[in-house]
Design a protein around this motif. Structure first.
Motif, short mmCIF file in Angstrom:
data_model
loop_
_atom_site.label_atom_id
_atom_site.label_comp_id
_atom_site.label_asym_id
_atom_site.label_seq_id
_atom_site.Cartn_x
_atom_site.Cartn_y
_atom_site.Cartn_z
N LEU A 112 43.18 -87.80 10.58
CA LEU A 112 43.00 -87.48 9.15
C LEU A 112 44.16 -88.08 8.36
CD1 LEU A 112 41.42 -85.93 6.97
CD2 LEU A 112 42.95 -84.03 7.35
N ARG A 113 43.82 -89.00 7.47
CA ARG A 113 44.87 -89.69 6.72
C ARG A 113 45.02 -89.04 5.35
NH1 ARG A 113 48.51 -92.68 8.64
NH2 ARG A 113 48.38 -94.27 7.04
N ILE A 114 45.67 -87.88 5.35
CA ILE A 114 45.98 -87.26 4.07
C ILE A 114 47.28 -86.51 4.26
CG2 ILE A 114 44.67 -85.12 4.42
CD1 ILE A 114 43.68 -85.89 1.40
N ARG A 115 48.17 -86.57 3.28
CA ARG A 115 49.51 -86.03 3.48
C ARG A 115 49.50 -84.51 3.36
NH1 ARG A 115 52.87 -88.64 -1.07
NH2 ARG A 115 51.09 -87.79 -2.18
N ASP A 118 49.48 -83.30 -0.18
CA ASP A 118 48.18 -83.36 -0.85
C ASP A 118 47.33 -82.13 -0.50
OD1 ASP A 118 48.70 -85.92 -1.98
OD2 ASP A 118 48.28 -86.81 -0.03
N ARG A 164 55.45 -85.25 3.38
CA ARG A 164 54.87 -86.53 2.95
C ARG A 164 54.32 -87.33 4.11
NH1 ARG A 164 56.05 -87.25 -2.43
NH2 ARG A 164 57.33 -85.52 -3.13
N PRO A 166 51.31 -87.91 7.03
CA PRO A 166 49.91 -87.52 7.19
C PRO A 166 49.81 -86.24 8.01
CG PRO A 166 50.16 -89.87 7.56
CD PRO A 166 51.54 -89.31 7.42
N GLN B 233 42.86 -96.55 4.22
CA GLN B 233 43.33 -95.36 4.93
C GLN B 233 44.31 -95.72 6.03
OE1 GLN B 233 40.47 -92.30 5.64
NE2 GLN B 233 39.93 -92.31 3.48
N THR B 236 47.72 -96.21 3.60
CA THR B 236 48.34 -95.12 2.85
C THR B 236 47.57 -93.83 3.09
OG1 THR B 236 48.91 -94.29 0.67
CG2 THR B 236 47.00 -95.72 0.80
N ALA B 237 48.31 -92.71 3.02
CA ALA B 237 47.68 -91.40 3.13
C ALA B 237 47.63 -90.71 1.77
CB ALA B 237 48.43 -90.54 4.15
N ARG B 238 48.01 -91.42 0.71
CA ARG B 238 47.94 -90.82 -0.63
C ARG B 238 46.56 -91.06 -1.21
NH1 ARG B 238 52.80 -91.29 -3.96
NH2 ARG B 238 54.61 -91.30 -2.61
N PRO B 239 45.88 -90.01 -1.69
CA PRO B 239 44.51 -90.20 -2.18
C PRO B 239 44.40 -91.22 -3.32
CG PRO B 239 44.99 -87.87 -1.88
CD PRO B 239 46.27 -88.60 -1.66
#
Lengths: 302, 308
Positions: A112-115, A118, A164, A166, B233, B236-239
């Protein structure tokens, strides 16, 4: 894109700690003679529980007895079959924005690529329609307040070093801290956690348990937590709700986790032993249920 | 598809002067339209594709793309504009897939099987329509593998309007959709209508695939829908940054693909797909390299900082 004005009701909470004042006297969670039926089977009935402001309550009991179901009843996802449930002075499900919730066993997909930051932010404004105008930070007081609140709550759970990164690349303990930050970001009065220590190894269990105890004491947030093993959270517990096939018992831990009470709940002889360091060990006694002996340090009988 | 017979004999020569080349290319109205349509589609596919990859619904996206083939074939058979067929079939299939219950992780295997069934049935119908319409066979290649020739100004306008409406809808649901995609249990408790958003997203995905397949063909929709988003993706992991990177990669591969196809006798779908794959492989390697470097350099500092 036009923003939908109806959602303005979710303002950023002014400060984390202004949750101390509550309706005088009334419990944060109150169950009276509550019963629940799932699939035609009564899971538990006659449950009485009063959780006061700023109290730490554990929901204990064997697997499959309906501990998670109790959390869902408090959230208003499941109805009760009998009895009365009040949450923050309202019917269940009406006070959702004043409750922080951490579901059970949240395996975060490693890819899952979201920090983490976030995911914490989703707890603050993830349910808002529309997208914010990309104003520079100095022109938007609301965005500044949101940024500060997120930084504050990440600091509170001690996740600043990896917020910050992932989320999928964080360890289980780091993920759990960030998810607790997500649940806390709106300054809830009640935190509902479903086995948050279950997927962690022993050293991380202690750290996250201490964090929850600190949140409860210092921030004045009432915590109701489903637990598999009572020992990591025992130092912070005010109250225990023990669910078993034979009924339920609520009260201070030293009154509920006793040989007499648990033997009554299980309808079978059970012995509670206290180890030298104060840890509790529940042993299925008598005729030797399931291998006839101790269940290690796990506070559980299957 | 009709205006190009003269071009197939002599191919324009690449002059190594970008200004001259672009001017020569844009002297043809069909090339201007191709660039306009490609730009619209790259932006739309980049944004929708980012959500699709995040939600792990690439298979649904693939199925919707396949269904656009019978859509176009059916429209041709009925004598109406293919664009109507594309959108009608894609949105219809999106609603069918949305009706399949998503019962958490355990139901996903069954969901994939049912989605695959929709896909196979769609392709079979497409072939039937082609067989019924006997004079249509010449157009199959461009339906399946894409064509940038013969895009009319009207088509560009329709694409732009559809893209604007789709992106406006997505902007309204953007944040709750992100929440519901990453964390459905908590989102539901917070009052986010997870199920409704899931249906709404599939419909938006249907319109995006219908629009994209008009450029890349139904078999190569992934070139613009998946690859730029997957590249973003990786990087970067920033939306917000991820959405921007996805759009930029989509624009870059579309434009370079159009230029390459203009100056060569080979089809655009090949170029767009190859460039997109190249960018993805490059991003993947760059990420592995960055991880190796990060692990080697401050290993001791990171270890002490990341302990819980």
């Amino acid at each position: 894109m036009a923003r939908i004005p109806e959602v303005a009701r979710h303002r950023v909470p002014p400060q984390a700690t202004t949750t101390g004042h509550r309706e005088g006297g009334e419990g944060v969670v109150s169950l009276r003679r509550a019963a629940v039926r799932v699939g035609g089977r009564t899971l538990w009935s006659g449950v009485d529980l009063e959780v006061g402001a700023g109290e730490f309550t554990a929901v204990l009991g064997p697997n499959g007895v309906g501990k998670s179901t109790l959390i869902k009843v408090v959230l208003g996802i499941l109805p009760t079959a009998a009895g009365e449930v009040r949450v923050l002075g309202e019917a269940p499900g009406r006070a959702g924005h004043r409750i922080g919730y951490l579901p059970q066993r949240r395996n975060v997909d490693p890819s899952l690529r979201i920090r983490g930051i976030d995911v914490v932010r989703m707890g603050l404004d993830g349910d808002r329609w529309g997208v914010p105008l990309p104003l520079p930070l100095r022109f938007s007081a609301r965005r500044r307040a949101a940024r500060d609140r997120i930084a504050e709550v990440i600091e509170l759970v001690g996740a600043s070093a990896y917020a910050r990164r992932p989320l999928g690349e964080c360890s289980g303990g780091q993920q759990q801290r960030l998810l607790i930050a997500q649940a806390l970001v709106r300054g809830p009065e009640l935190l509902l956690l479903d086995e948050p220590l279950d997927s962690l190894d022993l050293s991380h269990q202690g750290g996250v348990a201490a964090l929850l105890g600190r949140i409860c004491r210092a921030e004045g947030v009432s915590v109701v937590m489903v637990a598999h093993d009572v020992n990591p959270i025992l130092p912070w517990l005010d109250r225990v709700l023990y669910l078993a096939e034979g009924g339920a018992a609520a009260g201070p831990p030293q009154q509920v986790i006793t040989t007499r009470t648990l033997s009554r709940l299980y309808g079978a002889p059970v012995e509670v032993l206290r180890a030298g360091d104060g840890r509790l060990v529940v042993v299925g006694g008598g005729h030797g249920t399931e291998g006839g002996g101790g269940h290690g340090h796990h506070h559980e009988l299957d | 598809m009709v205006t190009t017979m003269s071009l197939t004999d002599t191919y324009p020569v690449w002059s190594w002067n970008p200004v001259t080349d672009l001017r020569a290319m844009w002297a043809f109205p069909f090339m201007v339209n191709a660039f306009r349509a490609g730009t619209v589609v790259a932006v739309l596919a980049g944004v929708i594709g980012w959500y699709m990859v995040l939600r792990r619904q690439s298979f649904a996206g693939h199925t919707l793309a396949q269904v656009s083939f019978p859509g176009a074939a059916c429209a041709t058979l009925l004598g109406i504009a293919p664009v109507v067929g594309y959108f009608a079939f894609c949105v219809g299939a999106a609603l069918v897939i949305a009706a399949i219950p998503r019962a958490g992780q355990s139901g996903s295997g069954q969901e994939a099987a049912l989605t695959g069934t929709v896909q196979a049935f769609g392709l079979a119908c497409g072939f039937l329509f082609v067989a019924l319409y006997k004079g249509f066979l010449g157009g199959i290649n461009s339906l399946l593998f894409g064509s940038f020739l013969g895009i009319t100004a009207t088509q560009v306008t329709v694409l732009a309007a559809v893209a604007a409406a789709t992106l406006a809808m997505l902007a309204v649901i953007a944040r709750p959709l992100l929440f519901a995609s990453v964390d459905p249990d908590v989102a539901a408790v917070r009052g986010v209508p997870v199920r409704v958003l899931s249906v709404a997203f599939l419909v938006l995905l249907g319109t995006a695939t219908a629009a994209t397949s008009q450029i890349t063909g139904t078999l190569l929709v992934f070139a613009l829908l998946v690859m730029p988003a997957a590249t973003a993706q990786q990087l970067t992991a920033r939306p917000a940054v991820g959405l921007a990177v996805s759009v930029l990669v989509g624009l870059a591969v579309t434009w370079t693909g159009l230029i390459a196809a203009y100056y060569s006798p080979y089809p655009i779908g090949f170029f767009v797909t190859t460039f997109a794959l190249g960018v993805y492989v490059f991003a993947r390697l760059a990420r592995v390299l960055a991880q190796v470097l990060a692990r080697r350099a401050p290993a001791s500092a990171r270890l002490s900082g990341s302990a819980v």
